[in-house]
Design a protein around this motif. Structure first.
Motif, PDB file in Angstrom:
ATOM      1  N   GLU A 194       0.823  -1.204   0.000  1.00 36.69           N
ATOM      2  CA  GLU A 194       0.000   0.000   0.000  1.00 36.69           C
ATOM      3  C   GLU A 194       0.861   1.260   0.000  1.00 36.69           C
ATOM      4  O   GLU A 194       0.580   2.226  -0.722  1.00 36.69           O
TER       5      GLU A 194
ATOM      6  N   ASP B 239      -6.585   0.778  -5.672  1.00 43.92           N
ATOM      7  CA  ASP B 239      -6.828  -0.493  -4.993  1.00 43.92           C
ATOM      8  C   ASP B 239      -6.568  -1.675  -5.917  1.00 43.92           C
ATOM      9  O   ASP B 239      -6.081  -2.725  -5.479  1.00 43.92           O
TER      10      ASP B 239
ATOM     11  N   VAL C 157      -2.852  -2.265  -6.046  1.00 45.38           N
ATOM     12  CA  VAL C 157      -2.427  -2.894  -4.789  1.00 45.38           C
ATOM     13  C   VAL C 157      -2.776  -4.376  -4.785  1.00 45.38           C
ATOM     14  O   VAL C 157      -1.957  -5.235  -4.406  1.00 45.38           O
TER      15      VAL C 157
END
Length: 807
Positions: free
Chosen positions: A250, A265, A268
């Motif tokens: 992250e 996201d 990630v």
């Protein structure tokens, strides 16, 4: 999808090691109440008189006066202790102006110096405890002496006994003592009471204030060597904020401040899925390619973008931008200009993005609910980049670098040795000169400074040259030695630079040959890029280099000191090892970094003055020596599969890519082939011909010339048609002799007619064969002429064919 910006700019970060250490070792809290701070006004002055009883009377009076005036001002603020009143006064935020004005109007006319002396006296008596930031910005040159003499003389005496020779009274020693005094005054207690958290807090405050330097962790080394810190304390605080372990995926992504939260996201999650198969370096590079070079670039040029489905215009613009990079370059006048240059990793970035899209499409088949919404056509087509062409281009560039640098390597080696010799001559001359004296060495005049500073246990020997520039001859000799050592080590071993810097005293081993009992020295190379450990045979030249390095890094006890090195690839600190490439700087032994080796190498190149064929300065990278080593070894007969083992390559094709190809190699290889072929044939075939044989050989070519062409039979073979050349297929007719052939054909026809008329049947059959041969030669000439003069119609392609080819 909603666009949610990532909160907070994360351009730099601390690693997990740093965070875990801060959590495990917090700094000591700063209390507001302790016995020394609850004393009354008169008791405090009496305590100061007792504490400074052995100092000169005038000094004791100034300290007592400054402390009394300051306490008189602090009494106007609320609080039950002097520390509470100190914090309520806001003196650390507002400065001495308010206090000085009040004291001047209500008490004595003291100066800022006397008030600062009073603060120092009260802090030394543990009446108040100023904060670390305030003490760092309001430093006093008397602080370390006051604390060492009146606060904890035993602790400072132990520190002095453990310090290296010459360091305690040097600038580095002054700095380390000031840091320890600052912690004592801010946190209370003695030297033995300092904790890891106090040291971390001090280093963080210094970093925020812009205080940096190689010796700012020396105080921590002193405390650790005296066992004042617990056994689990880190070995060093050097670069601990910057070299502090791995971070989460992250935080790797968030440092690029992606605005579209769903895409952030997704990246990630994608990196998390790929993480088990990657090392940390590859994972960090993958996050940089996807988060910075791909999506952050798209957000910067196309604000509001939310989907991976890129239009052809957007995709084309991004691919054009990724081909180049723009970097600021400092000019001689101090200004900066932006320099645009081709991005060497553009192929890698395109390949990463294409793999990202293809992985999402493949994973969507197995987990459609998780990855299906992100499936989109890849903006990078397979035909848009060619790994084969890119590899050939890299191979050609690497070969050209090797061909330019291999011939001048002896000059670089000679220059490095000469530079080291001259640096040692200058250093020895400066050591013999008295402080302030002027001396001449190697045709240049230097003046040694009058008050030399000693540091790291060796004299720095600072001088001024003829132009008034300050030169540190000790450090110059140190850099010259390590430049020479690095060049010799790399060219004789062919190792990578990270492998060279990880070589320790334990890496030097020996092996006894079972057949002869001879002891062979070996060098153990620790696993690096390919995670494969290997052993190298130590040549006599490499043995001399290793001996010189060991003699230089040994301490007074004759052993190689243990140092902690940082693995920049895996972002982890290695256990203490007796590394060979280490030096003493900042008052402590430290491993030599890659940056130091590269800078020292550039200094040697500037000294050598080597240039390429265009007249530009020739630069060597540490990896150039690896390519030169492999090329030179294979060219001198080392089998490639043995070179592969020595180099530590997984595939022999990698080794062959390292080997540069020279034009002369093809010639030498052809000559060697001829020599091997001659060895398999009878020797009489290669004897020197006699004059008669040579004349016969030349006469053969002279006798092949005929009136209508040339005979093509081999040397030494007889004529199979008894010189009936017009019939022979070996005859190559000359186009210029076509009229003669026509005349021969007509003559043969006439002779056949005459033979038929006279009844000479025996000649008719032979004349017909000759006539057929003449006609055949004429047809051969006509075919050659027609072929050379005939135009070939290539035709005009139709529109459908053009469209099909383009598609």
């Amino acid at each position: 999808m909603t666009e949610t910006p990532v909160q907070g700019p994360v351009l730099t970060f601390h690693g997990s090691h740093h965070e875990a250490l801060r959590k495990a070792h917090p700094p000591r809290p700063a209390p507001d109440d302790w016995p020394g701070s609850r004393q009354k006004y008169g008791e405090t002055l009496s305590c100061l008189n007792e504490l400074f009883a052995d100092v000169p009377k005038n000094t004791r009076y100034i300290r007592r006066r400054g402390a009394g005036n300051l306490m008189g001002w602090l009494q106007a603020f609320p609080g039950d202790t002097w520390q509470q009143r100190w914090k309520a006064s806001q003196l650390e935020e507002d400065g001495f102006d308010i206090a000085h004005a009040w004291v001047r109007n209500h008490q004595d006319r003291v100066t800022d110096y006397e008030l600062m002396t009073g603060v120092l006296a009260l802090a030394c008596a543990d009446v108040i405890r100023p904060s670390i930031p305030w003490l760092l910005t309001r430093r006093s040159r008397h602080m370390r002496e006051i604390v060492a003499t009146h606060r904890d003389p035993e602790g400072f005496a132990a520190l002095e006994a453990g310090a290296a020779k010459g360091v305690w009274s040097a600038k580095l020693g002054y700095q380390a003592r000031t840091q320890i005094s600052t912690i004592i005054l801010a946190k209370g207690g003695t030297v033995r009471d300092i904790t890891i958290g106090d040291c971390l807090e001090l280093r963080e405050v210094e970093a925020e204030a812009g205080m940096s330097g190689s010796g700012r962790s020396l105080f921590y080394l002193w405390l650790k060597e005296l066992d004042y810190l617990p056994p689990d304390a880190p070995a060093t605080l050097r670069d601990f904020n910057r070299r502090a372990g791995q971070v989460s995926i992250e935080r790797l992504v968030d440092r690029y401040q992606l605005k579209c939260r769903p895409v952030r996201d997704l990246i990630v999650d994608y990196l998390t899925e790929r993480q088990p198969a990657l090392d940390y370096t590859s994972l960090e590079g993958l996050s940089r390619n996807l988060a910075q070079l791909f999506w952050a670039d798209l957000e910067r040029h196309h604000p509001g973008i939310k989907s991976l489905r890129l239009t052809p215009r957007v995709a084309t613009a991004w691919k054009e931008r990724i081909k180049t990079k723009t970097q600021p370059k400092r000019q001689p006048d101090g200004s900066y200009v932006e320099i645009t240059s081709p991005r060497k990793s553009a192929i890698s970035v395109l390949n990463t993005v294409r793999a990202f899209y293809l992985d999402l499409a493949e994973w969507a088949v197995e987990e459609p609910s998780r990855w299906g919404q992100w499936v989109a056509p890849s903006p990078v087509k397979e035909s848009e980049f060619s790994h084969k062409k890119h590899a050939k281009r890299q191979k050609a560039q690497a070969d050209q670098r090797t061909r330019e640098r291999l011939p001048v390597l002896p000059q670089l080696v000679e220059a490095a040795a000469r530079q080291l010799k001259e640096a040692r001559i200058r250093l020895e001359a400066a050591l013999e000169a008295a402080p302030g004296a002027t001396f001449t060495v190697l045709g240049k005049t230097y003046t040694r400074i009058r008050h030399p500073r000693w540091a790291d246990g060796v004299p720095a020997v600072t001088v001024y040259d003829e132009d008034g520039r300050r030169c540190t001859l000790g450090y110059s000799e140190n850099r010259a030695f390590w430049a020479w050592a690095a060049i010799e080590f790399l060219r004789h071993s062919g190792v990578r630079i990270e492998e060279m810097l990880e070589v320790s005293h334990h890496s030097i081993t020996q092996y006894t040959l079972p057949s002869t009992g001879e002891v062979v020295p070996l060098l153990q190379i620790a696993p690096s890029k390919t995670d494969q450990e290997r052993l190298l045979l130590v040549s006599p030249e490499l043995a001399d280099v290793l001996s010189a390095i060991v003699c230089r890094v040994r301490d007074a006890s004759g052993t190689v000191p243990l140092v902690h090195s940082y693995d920049s690839g895996e972002k982890a600190w290695n256990p203490p090892m007796p590394l060979l490439f280490q030096w003493r700087t900042g008052g402590q032994n430290r491993p030599i970094s890659e940056t130091t080796i590269r800078r020292a190498l550039n200094e040697t190149l500037d000294f050598a003055g080597l240039t390429d064929n265009t007249g530009q300065a020739l630069r060597y990278q540490p990896h150039d020596f690896r390519r030169i080593f492999i090329t030179d070894a294979i060219m001198n007969g080392l089998p490639p599969h043995i070179a592969q083992i020595i180099a530590g390559h997984d595939d022999i094709s990698t080794t062959m890519r390292y080997k540069a190809i020279y034009p002369t190699e093809a010639i030498e290889a052809h000559r060697a082939f001829i020599a091997r072929r001659r060895a398999t044939r009878p020797s009489e075939e290669y004897r020197t011909p006699t004059n008669e044989e040579w004349d016969e050989f030349l006469g053969h070519f002279e006798r092949r010339k005929l009136s209508i062409g040339t005979c093509g039979r081999a040397f030494g073979t007889p004529c199979i048609h008894e010189h009936a050349c017009i019939r022979c297929p070996m005859l190559r007719p000359d186009p210029d002799q076509r009229p003669r052939l026509v005349e021969i054909r007509d003559n043969l026809a006439d002779r056949i007619a005459e033979a038929e008329r006279e009844g000479w049947l025996g000649e008719i059959e032979g004349l017909k064969v000759s006539l057929a041969g003449a006609r055949g030669k004429l047809a051969q000439l006509d075919a050659q002429t027609s072929k050379s003069q005939k135009a070939v119609d290539l035709g005009m392609p139709s529109f459908g064919e053009i469209a099909a080819r383009a598609t």
